[in-house]
Scaffold this motif. Sequence first.
Motif, short mmCIF file in Angstrom:
data_model
loop_
_atom_site.label_atom_id
_atom_site.label_comp_id
_atom_site.label_asym_id
_atom_site.label_seq_id
_atom_site.Cartn_x
_atom_site.Cartn_y
_atom_site.Cartn_z
N SER A 288 65.85 143.21 -40.61
CA SER A 288 64.80 143.12 -41.17
C SER A 288 64.52 144.01 -42.52
O SER A 288 63.92 143.45 -43.43
N SER B 99 66.57 141.71 -45.16
CA SER B 99 65.73 140.72 -45.25
C SER B 99 64.63 140.86 -46.31
O SER B 99 64.43 140.16 -47.24
N GLU C 15 57.59 130.23 -44.70
CA GLU C 15 57.23 131.35 -43.65
C GLU C 15 58.83 131.72 -43.51
O GLU C 15 59.16 133.09 -43.28
N PHE C 16 59.61 130.93 -43.18
CA PHE C 16 61.16 131.26 -42.86
C PHE C 16 62.22 130.89 -43.83
O PHE C 16 63.42 130.68 -43.31
N ASN D 207 65.63 132.25 -43.97
CA ASN D 207 65.49 133.69 -43.80
C ASN D 207 65.02 134.05 -42.35
O ASN D 207 63.67 134.41 -42.19
N ARG D 208 65.82 134.13 -41.65
CA ARG D 208 65.44 134.71 -40.28
C ARG D 208 66.67 135.27 -39.56
O ARG D 208 67.32 135.04 -38.63
N LYS E 235 67.38 136.47 -35.99
CA LYS E 235 67.69 135.52 -35.06
C LYS E 235 68.94 134.60 -35.33
O LYS E 235 69.21 133.47 -34.93
N ASN F 108 69.49 133.38 -38.15
CA ASN F 108 68.88 132.12 -38.75
C ASN F 108 69.02 130.82 -37.78
O ASN F 108 69.40 129.89 -38.51
N SER G 213 64.44 126.74 -36.21
CA SER G 213 63.32 126.37 -35.37
C SER G 213 62.62 125.08 -35.59
O SER G 213 62.91 124.53 -36.84
N MET H 295 61.15 125.63 -39.30
CA MET H 295 62.15 125.75 -40.16
C MET H 295 62.54 124.40 -40.57
O MET H 295 62.77 123.97 -41.78
N SER I 203 74.02 130.40 -40.18
CA SER I 203 72.99 129.81 -39.00
C SER I 203 73.72 129.57 -37.65
O SER I 203 74.94 129.15 -37.85
N ASP J 1 67.48 126.92 -32.73
CA ASP J 1 66.78 127.80 -31.79
C ASP J 1 66.46 127.13 -30.50
O ASP J 1 65.76 126.13 -30.28
#
Length: 226
Positions: free
Chosen positions: A119, A122, A141-142, A157-158, A161, A163, A166, A169, A198, A202
């Motif tokens: 985090s 990021s 958001e991601f 940008n996750r 997790k 990346n 989801s 995404m 990645s 997810d």
Amino acid sequence: MAGAAGRLARRWSWGALRSPVQVTCSQAFPLHMSGTAMRASQVDFENAMNQVKLLKKDPGNEVKLKLYALYKQAMEGPCNAPKPGVFDFVNKAKWDAWNGLGSLPKETARQNYVDLVSSLSSSESSSQVKPGAESKQGAYEFLVVTSEDGITKIMLNRPAKKNAISTKMYQEIMLALQAAGKDDSALTVLTGNGDYYSSGNDLSNFTDIPPGGVEQKAKDSVILLR
């Protein structure tokens, strides 16, 4: 008390945190319990320790104490060191942070350390858009999407997790690609924030079953992927 806090802030070594093995053992900080099914491996943990060394911004004493406590808990388990004297402000703050984790399992501490470092990394990546690069972050958001010198960069940008992509995404990637197709970009690059490009889909994507059942979900997923 203010003087003691000032001495703590001055004496805390950011360099020592960048090499956690060099440091010795407030409050019990709230922990982020990761929802990932896969626990962070030892390799993930070591990568996170290396990422800490690359952080350009000082995250502040509270975060550094939390990182220290999670590191010690992941390596040694519950605090087993004698409590420092009341006037040993720095080591007492470290001891309190570590002791505040109680009986948190090593594996959980390791995962929380990895998530916290991810985090922080990021946050730095999102704020470090090159001068002259046009940020298009507001719509996503991601993703972190920038455009510079005829190149659009779409960054997953996750990192906490790994990346994992989801459903949201996928939708954001489509929007970013459509936008890149309408501007003056000559090239679009897809990349990932953190140590992983990645990890794929997810798995929580498949837990949201529509009224049509699993078969309908599979059909919808194929359409989304296309």
